[in-house]
Design a protein around this motif. Structure first.
Motif, PDB file in Angstrom:
ATOM      1  N   ARG A  31       0.879  -1.190   0.043  1.00 37.15           N
ATOM      2  CA  ARG A  31      -0.037   0.064  -0.073  1.00 37.15           C
ATOM      3  C   ARG A  31       0.721   1.130  -0.003  1.00 37.15           C
ATOM      4  N   VAL A  32       0.416   2.272  -0.663  1.00 33.79           N
ATOM      5  CA  VAL A  32       1.230   3.416  -0.807  1.00 33.79           C
ATOM      6  C   VAL A  32       1.004   4.395   0.217  1.00 33.79           C
ATOM      7  N   ALA A  44      11.628  11.451  -1.352  1.00 36.65           N
ATOM      8  CA  ALA A  44      12.668  10.806  -2.587  1.00 36.65           C
ATOM      9  C   ALA A  44      12.824   9.604  -2.528  1.00 36.65           C
ATOM     10  N   ARG A  45      13.145   9.077  -1.221  1.00 41.33           N
ATOM     11  CA  ARG A  45      13.568   7.699  -1.185  1.00 41.33           C
ATOM     12  C   ARG A  45      12.638   6.637  -1.502  1.00 41.33           C
ATOM     13  N   PHE A  46      11.068   7.419  -1.053  1.00 47.28           N
ATOM     14  CA  PHE A  46      10.023   6.464  -1.409  1.00 47.28           C
ATOM     15  C   PHE A  46       9.567   6.495  -2.897  1.00 47.28           C
ATOM     16  N   VAL A  47       9.881   7.421  -3.583  1.00 51.47           N
ATOM     17  CA  VAL A  47       9.483   7.428  -5.000  1.00 51.47           C
ATOM     18  C   VAL A  47      10.481   6.572  -5.608  1.00 51.47           C
ATOM     19  N   ALA A  48      11.659   6.789  -5.247  1.00 49.34           N
ATOM     20  CA  ALA A  48      12.947   6.063  -5.953  1.00 49.34           C
ATOM     21  C   ALA A  48      12.695   4.366  -5.834  1.00 49.34           C
ATOM     22  N   HIS A  49      12.124   4.052  -4.703  1.00 51.51           N
ATOM     23  CA  HIS A  49      11.739   2.590  -4.480  1.00 51.51           C
ATOM     24  C   HIS A  49      10.549   2.063  -5.059  1.00 51.51           C
ATOM     25  N   ARG A  50       9.581   3.052  -5.097  1.00 52.57           N
ATOM     26  CA  ARG A  50       8.157   2.605  -5.406  1.00 52.57           C
ATOM     27  C   ARG A  50       8.143   2.304  -7.111  1.00 52.57           C
ATOM     28  N   GLN A 116       3.727   6.805 -12.067  1.00 51.63           N
ATOM     29  CA  GLN A 116       3.914   5.327 -12.613  1.00 51.63           C
ATOM     30  C   GLN A 116       3.339   4.479 -11.741  1.00 51.63           C
ATOM     31  N   THR A 117       2.884   4.807 -10.635  1.00 51.03           N
ATOM     32  CA  THR A 117       2.203   4.052  -9.915  1.00 51.03           C
ATOM     33  C   THR A 117       0.601   3.965  -9.841  1.00 51.03           C
ATOM     34  N   HIS A 118      -0.129   3.443  -8.950  1.00 52.30           N
ATOM     35  CA  HIS A 118      -1.661   3.614  -8.783  1.00 52.30           C
ATOM     36  C   HIS A 118      -1.745   4.846  -7.966  1.00 52.30           C
ATOM     37  N   TYR A 119      -0.758   5.461  -7.307  1.00 53.94           N
ATOM     38  CA  TYR A 119      -0.979   6.526  -6.136  1.00 53.94           C
ATOM     39  C   TYR A 119      -1.828   7.716  -6.831  1.00 53.94           C
ATOM     40  N   CYS A 120      -1.209   8.454  -7.768  1.00 52.92           N
ATOM     41  CA  CYS A 120      -1.684   9.577  -8.181  1.00 52.92           C
ATOM     42  C   CYS A 120      -3.146   9.314  -8.926  1.00 52.92           C
ATOM     43  N   ARG A 121      -3.246   8.342  -9.679  1.00 55.56           N
ATOM     44  CA  ARG A 121      -4.662   8.140 -10.423  1.00 55.56           C
ATOM     45  C   ARG A 121      -5.617   7.936  -9.183  1.00 55.56           C
ATOM     46  N   GLU A 122      -5.339   7.176  -8.242  1.00 52.23           N
ATOM     47  CA  GLU A 122      -6.223   7.029  -7.273  1.00 52.23           C
ATOM     48  C   GLU A 122      -6.518   8.277  -6.377  1.00 52.23           C
ATOM     49  N   GLY A 124      -6.498  11.246  -7.757  1.00 47.13           N
ATOM     50  CA  GLY A 124      -7.092  12.059  -8.731  1.00 47.13           C
ATOM     51  C   GLY A 124      -5.853  13.291  -9.002  1.00 47.13           C
ATOM     52  N   PHE A 125      -4.753  13.008  -8.919  1.00 46.53           N
ATOM     53  CA  PHE A 125      -3.763  14.011  -9.057  1.00 46.53           C
ATOM     54  C   PHE A 125      -3.288  13.744 -10.639  1.00 46.53           C
ATOM     55  N   ASP A 126      -3.465  14.833 -11.455  1.00 46.01           N
ATOM     56  CA  ASP A 126      -2.679  14.778 -12.673  1.00 46.01           C
ATOM     57  C   ASP A 126      -1.036  14.546 -12.531  1.00 46.01           C
ATOM     58  N   PRO A 127      -0.328  13.864 -13.340  1.00 52.32           N
ATOM     59  CA  PRO A 127       0.926  13.614 -13.401  1.00 52.32           C
ATOM     60  C   PRO A 127       1.755  15.106 -13.281  1.00 52.32           C
ATOM     61  N   GLN A 128       1.177  16.000 -13.759  1.00 53.16           N
ATOM     62  CA  GLN A 128       1.903  17.272 -13.650  1.00 53.16           C
ATOM     63  C   GLN A 128       1.863  17.925 -12.417  1.00 53.16           C
ATOM     64  N   SER A 129       0.804  17.572 -11.727  1.00 52.83           N
ATOM     65  CA  SER A 129       0.468  18.236 -10.224  1.00 52.83           C
ATOM     66  C   SER A 129       1.717  17.988  -9.305  1.00 52.83           C
ATOM     67  N   PRO A 130       2.040  19.083  -8.570  1.00 51.00           N
ATOM     68  CA  PRO A 130       3.085  18.904  -7.768  1.00 51.00           C
ATOM     69  C   PRO A 130       2.615  17.953  -6.596  1.00 51.00           C
ATOM     70  N   LEU A 131       1.336  17.587  -6.355  1.00 50.96           N
ATOM     71  CA  LEU A 131       0.877  16.655  -5.476  1.00 50.96           C
ATOM     72  C   LEU A 131       1.197  15.376  -5.718  1.00 50.96           C
TER      73      LEU A 131
END
Length: 209
Positions: A31-32, A44-50, A116-122, A124-131
């Motif tokens: 789970r993210v 940063a470490r989290f993103v690199a590992h996911r 690249q994971t399910h996180y942003c889609r779930e 509702g964050f656009d890939p370009q969003s800072p979130l």
């Protein structure tokens, strides 16, 4: 074997293959739980590992774009799921166009995003969003050998098992992205920077469902 039985077995095999192909990647079994945005190095470490792949830009040595940035996609792994080191490892061949660039100039930039994971889609964050957290790594690519190559093999093959069957005559070798600077965008207010020391000292905690 009768034609009917053969047809049944073929149908069953195709069904199983379809299920395997549609199965989520190994990291989706985790789970993210992204760290708080003010814990920049941990993010940063989290993103690199996911992330299982990255966009890497090299300085092109190929006409007609010699000297220009050239971005390409590479499978990466910083360790088996749940055991990330923060170091992006790659399985490369000198036959690859970007690797040929690296032979002339090993400097590169690598980008990975939770899009690249399910996180942003779930969320509702656009890939370009800072979130939708993403990181940009500055550094160079270097081949690894010995014990580190063995770890790179375990890190990559555990998350990209198809690699084990890639053509043996392509001169594959293990390499790592040697990080000199980390840039993080995970919230409003602009990009933040993390030193390699801060990045590698950050803890990585991955939780099961």
């Amino acid at each position: 074997m009768s034609p009917t039985m053969d047809a049944v077995l073929r149908a069953t095999s195709l069904l199983l293959l379809g299920l395997l192909c549609s199965a989520p990647p190994p990291t989706s079994s985790y789970r993210v739980h992204i760290p708080p945005h003010d814990q920049v190095a941990r993010v940063a470490r989290f993103v690199a590992h996911r992330c299982d792949w990255a966009s890497m830009a090299t300085v092109s040595t190929h006409k007609p774009v010699v000297g220009q940035p050239f971005s390409n996609v590479f499978s990466v792994s910083d360790g088996p799921v749940g055991s990330g080191t923060g170091v992006p490892y790659m399985y490369l061949t000198h036959m690859e166009i970007s690797v040929q660039d690296l032979q002339v100039n090993p400097q590169a930039s690598m980008s990975m995003s939770l899009a690249q994971t399910h996180y942003c889609r779930e969320q509702g964050f656009d890939p370009q969003s800072p979130l939708c957290a993403h990181i940009i790594l500055s550094g160079s690519v270097m081949e690894v050998n010995g014990t580190e190559a063995e770890f790179a093999k375990k890190a990559l093959f555990s998350r990209h098992p198809e690699m084990m069957d890639w053509p043996s005559d392509h001169g594959w070798f293990f390499a790592k992205f040697n990080i000199t600077q980390v840039w993080v965008l995970d919230y409003f207010g602009g990009v933040k920077t993390v030193t390699p020391e801060e990045y590698f000292n950050a803890t990585l905690l991955t939780k099961h469902h």
